[in-house]
Scaffold this motif. Structure first.
Motif, PDB file in Angstrom:
ATOM      1  N   GLU A 214       0.852  -1.191   0.000  1.00 16.76           N
ATOM      2  CA  GLU A 214       0.000   0.000   0.000  1.00 16.76           C
ATOM      3  C   GLU A 214       0.881   1.231   0.000  1.00 16.76           C
ATOM      4  O   GLU A 214       1.831   1.314   0.784  1.00 16.76           O
ATOM      5  CB  GLU A 214      -0.898  -0.016   1.243  1.00 16.76           C
ATOM      6  N   LEU A 215       0.602   2.169  -0.909  1.00 22.03           N
ATOM      7  CA  LEU A 215       1.372   3.425  -0.919  1.00 22.03           C
ATOM      8  C   LEU A 215       0.526   4.552  -1.463  1.00 22.03           C
ATOM      9  O   LEU A 215      -0.528   4.333  -2.065  1.00 22.03           O
ATOM     10  CB  LEU A 215       2.679   3.285  -1.698  1.00 22.03           C
ATOM     11  N   GLU A 216       0.989   5.768  -1.234  1.00 28.88           N
ATOM     12  CA  GLU A 216       0.325   6.966  -1.739  1.00 28.88           C
ATOM     13  C   GLU A 216       1.352   7.840  -2.452  1.00 28.88           C
ATOM     14  O   GLU A 216       2.531   7.848  -2.078  1.00 28.88           O
ATOM     15  CB  GLU A 216      -0.296   7.780  -0.601  1.00 28.88           C
TER      16      GLU A 216
ATOM     17  N   GLY B  15       2.507   5.555   8.390  1.00 28.48           N
ATOM     18  CA  GLY B  15       3.574   5.040   7.536  1.00 28.48           C
ATOM     19  C   GLY B  15       4.766   5.966   7.496  1.00 28.48           C
ATOM     20  O   GLY B  15       4.975   6.748   8.411  1.00 28.48           O
ATOM     21  N   PHE B  16       5.537   5.859   6.401  1.00 28.03           N
ATOM     22  CA  PHE B  16       6.704   6.724   6.282  1.00 28.03           C
ATOM     23  C   PHE B  16       6.861   7.211   4.848  1.00 28.03           C
ATOM     24  O   PHE B  16       6.500   6.526   3.889  1.00 28.03           O
ATOM     25  CB  PHE B  16       7.980   6.011   6.763  1.00 28.03           C
ATOM     26  N   CYS B  17       7.400   8.431   4.728  1.00 25.65           N
ATOM     27  CA  CYS B  17       7.610   9.051   3.422  1.00 25.65           C
ATOM     28  C   CYS B  17       9.036   8.784   2.956  1.00 25.65           C
ATOM     29  O   CYS B  17       9.986   8.869   3.737  1.00 25.65           O
ATOM     30  CB  CYS B  17       7.366  10.556   3.503  1.00 25.65           C
TER      31      CYS B  17
ATOM     32  N   LYS C  95       4.505   7.804  -0.019  1.00 26.44           N
ATOM     33  CA  LYS C  95       4.302   7.379   1.363  1.00 26.44           C
ATOM     34  C   LYS C  95       4.015   5.882   1.367  1.00 26.44           C
ATOM     35  O   LYS C  95       3.093   5.416   0.684  1.00 26.44           O
ATOM     36  CB  LYS C  95       3.138   8.138   1.997  1.00 26.44           C
ATOM     37  N   ILE C  96       4.817   5.128   2.114  1.00 24.81           N
ATOM     38  CA  ILE C  96       4.659   3.686   2.225  1.00 24.81           C
ATOM     39  C   ILE C  96       3.774   3.394   3.436  1.00 24.81           C
ATOM     40  O   ILE C  96       4.053   3.868   4.548  1.00 24.81           O
ATOM     41  CB  ILE C  96       6.026   2.980   2.407  1.00 24.81           C
ATOM     42  N   ILE C  97       2.725   2.598   3.251  1.00 28.45           N
ATOM     43  CA  ILE C  97       1.753   2.363   4.315  1.00 28.45           C
ATOM     44  C   ILE C  97       1.759   0.909   4.793  1.00 28.45           C
ATOM     45  O   ILE C  97       1.597   0.637   5.973  1.00 28.45           O
ATOM     46  CB  ILE C  97       0.338   2.767   3.837  1.00 28.45           C
ATOM     47  N   LYS C  98       1.956  -0.026   3.872  1.00 33.22           N
ATOM     48  CA  LYS C  98       1.982  -1.446   4.262  1.00 33.22           C
ATOM     49  C   LYS C  98       2.997  -2.178   3.398  1.00 33.22           C
ATOM     50  O   LYS C  98       3.104  -1.907   2.193  1.00 33.22           O
ATOM     51  CB  LYS C  98       0.598  -2.071   4.099  1.00 33.22           C
ATOM     52  N   VAL C  99       3.755  -3.109   4.025  1.00 35.13           N
ATOM     53  CA  VAL C  99       4.808  -3.838   3.300  1.00 35.13           C
ATOM     54  C   VAL C  99       4.783  -5.319   3.694  1.00 35.13           C
ATOM     55  O   VAL C  99       4.110  -5.719   4.645  1.00 35.13           O
ATOM     56  CB  VAL C  99       6.216  -3.259   3.594  1.00 35.13           C
ATOM     57  N   GLN C 100       5.557  -6.099   2.936  1.00 35.33           N
ATOM     58  CA  GLN C 100       5.696  -7.521   3.251  1.00 35.33           C
ATOM     59  C   GLN C 100       7.092  -7.991   2.866  1.00 35.33           C
ATOM     60  O   GLN C 100       7.494  -7.869   1.707  1.00 35.33           O
ATOM     61  CB  GLN C 100       4.642  -8.345   2.511  1.00 35.33           C
TER      62      GLN C 100
ATOM     63  N   ALA D  76       3.654  -0.239   7.804  1.00 35.62           N
ATOM     64  CA  ALA D  76       4.985   0.306   7.534  1.00 35.62           C
ATOM     65  C   ALA D  76       5.711   0.711   8.813  1.00 35.62           C
ATOM     66  O   ALA D  76       6.931   0.512   8.934  1.00 35.62           O
ATOM     67  CB  ALA D  76       4.864   1.495   6.591  1.00 35.62           C
ATOM     68  N   SER D  77       4.980   1.252   9.778  1.00 32.04           N
ATOM     69  CA  SER D  77       5.619   1.676  11.029  1.00 32.04           C
ATOM     70  C   SER D  77       6.191   0.477  11.787  1.00 32.04           C
ATOM     71  O   SER D  77       7.281   0.564  12.379  1.00 32.04           O
ATOM     72  CB  SER D  77       4.625   2.437  11.907  1.00 32.04           C
ATOM     73  N   ALA D  78       5.484  -0.653  11.764  1.00 32.17           N
ATOM     74  CA  ALA D  78       5.972  -1.872  12.423  1.00 32.17           C
ATOM     75  C   ALA D  78       7.227  -2.387  11.720  1.00 32.17           C
ATOM     76  O   ALA D  78       8.166  -2.879  12.375  1.00 32.17           O
ATOM     77  CB  ALA D  78       4.891  -2.946  12.427  1.00 32.17           C
ATOM     78  N   TYR D  79       7.275  -2.241  10.412  1.00 30.77           N
ATOM     79  CA  TYR D  79       8.461  -2.656   9.657  1.00 30.77           C
ATOM     80  C   TYR D  79       9.671  -1.820  10.075  1.00 30.77           C
ATOM     81  O   TYR D  79      10.762  -2.347  10.313  1.00 30.77           O
ATOM     82  CB  TYR D  79       8.206  -2.513   8.156  1.00 30.77           C
ATOM     83  N   LEU D  80       9.478  -0.496  10.162  1.00 26.83           N
ATOM     84  CA  LEU D  80      10.581   0.390  10.574  1.00 26.83           C
ATOM     85  C   LEU D  80      11.087   0.039  11.966  1.00 26.83           C
ATOM     86  O   LEU D  80      12.293  -0.021  12.213  1.00 26.83           O
ATOM     87  CB  LEU D  80      10.125   1.853  10.551  1.00 26.83           C
TER      88      LEU D  80
END
Length: 311
Positions: free
Chosen positions: A245-247, A270-272, A281-286, A295-299
């Motif tokens: 998920e991104l914007e 998330g993070f920009c 802006k990255i919101i969800k990753v895998q 994304a915040s949990a990934y960071l």
């Protein structure tokens, strides 16, 4: 409503085609037969699964015969279609080239998901998004021996600037259903329009490799890739990190950062990240082999913060 007299042989496979078949059925056209791809193994357990067209036909058109030939080149298949005495053969994302023996039986009308002659080929919806088109649509086309080269009968248009491929597949299926009903009802009054070959563009079948990207690309390119290639194959970095998920950050439009891939800002959503031009802006990753995470949990897991590089 009385039935339309035209006798239709329908050929299609995915959900896009099932929507077109539904429109024909609801408009009371006589469906003589449905042709679709053979059932295919799906998922890890390789469960044999019917196409969306077959599923629709079984549920809503129980009296209509369904054929799933492995090839259309067999003369017996052409003979089978000829015996059905169709007035029209309607084709939508069938997945196989129609041989001349089938093309000669009746007018074959294809519902191609682009405004021809642009994006002839296997991935018109994704390719229009990747190219940054602001508008796309469906072309009703008389088929010939070439690949999407036949004379055009009518069009349906829609804006596509911020839509995903999944949204467009859904929308264009509905538009194509309305278009084919209109075309069949007015067929004798339509004047086929030849395609300008010099304006033609071609698109290839999408592969998993197409999802690879780097933050050196512009934010708009990355955003277009994300819209075009989600859910499959998705977009991912060389490390295998998949962006779910991104914007696109419009306020950063045109801005060139010193370093691509740098974390510019972090918040609860998330993070920009800086790109070759502008930012996303990255919101969800895998990560490979792991579950999707915010994304915040990934960071937090990687101990990354503002100023670090996402690689």
């Amino acid at each position: 409503m009385s039935k339309n007299k035209s006798n239709i042989v329908f050929m299609g496979t995915p959900e896009y085609a099932a929507k077109i078949l539904r429109a024909l059925a609801e408009a009371k056209f006589e469906i003589a037969a449905v042709f679709t791809q053979p059932d295919k193994p799906v998922g890890r357990k390789q469960i044999l699964t019917p196409s969306e067209v077959k599923t629709y036909a079984q549920q809503h058109l129980p009296a209509v015969p369904i054929f799933q030939p492995a090839t259309l080149k067999d003369e017996a298949v052409a003979a089978q279609i000829k015996e059905l005495k169709p007035d029209f053969i309607v084709v939508a994302a069938y997945g196989k080239i129609l041989p001349q023996a089938v093309l000669d039986i009746a007018p074959c009308i294809n519902l191609h998901a682009s405004i021809l002659p642009k994006y002839r080929g296997a991935s018109p919806i994704q390719s229009a998004i990747l190219a940054g088109e602001k508008q796309t649509g469906v072309t009703a086309m008389l088929m010939d021996a070439g690949l999407d080269t036949g004379d055009m009968l009518d069009f349906a248009y829609t804006p596509c600037e911020d839509k995903t491929a999944a949204q467009l597949f859904d929308e264009l299926g509905d538009l194509a259903g309305e278009l084919i009903v209109r075309v069949l009802r007015n067929f004798t009054n339509l004047t086929p329009l030849k395609q300008e070959g010099a304006q033609a563009t071609h698109c290839k079948k999408i592969s998993k490799a197409d999802g690879l990207f780097g933050f050196e690309e512009s934010a708009r390119q990355i955003y277009n890739k994300f819209r075009a290639l989600t859910p499959w194959p998705g977009i991912y970095l060389a490390s295998g990190l998949k962006i779910l998920e991104l914007e696109l950050l419009h306020e950063s439009r045109g801005y060139k950062f010193e370093r691509a891939g740098e974390i510019l800002h972090v918040d609860k959503l998330g993070f920009c990240v800086s790109c070759g031009e502008s930012a996303v802006k990255i919101i969800k990753v895998q990560e490979p082999g792991k579950k999707p995470v915010d994304a915040s949990a990934y960071l937090n897991g990687k101990r990354l913060g503002v100023g670090d590089i996402v690689s």
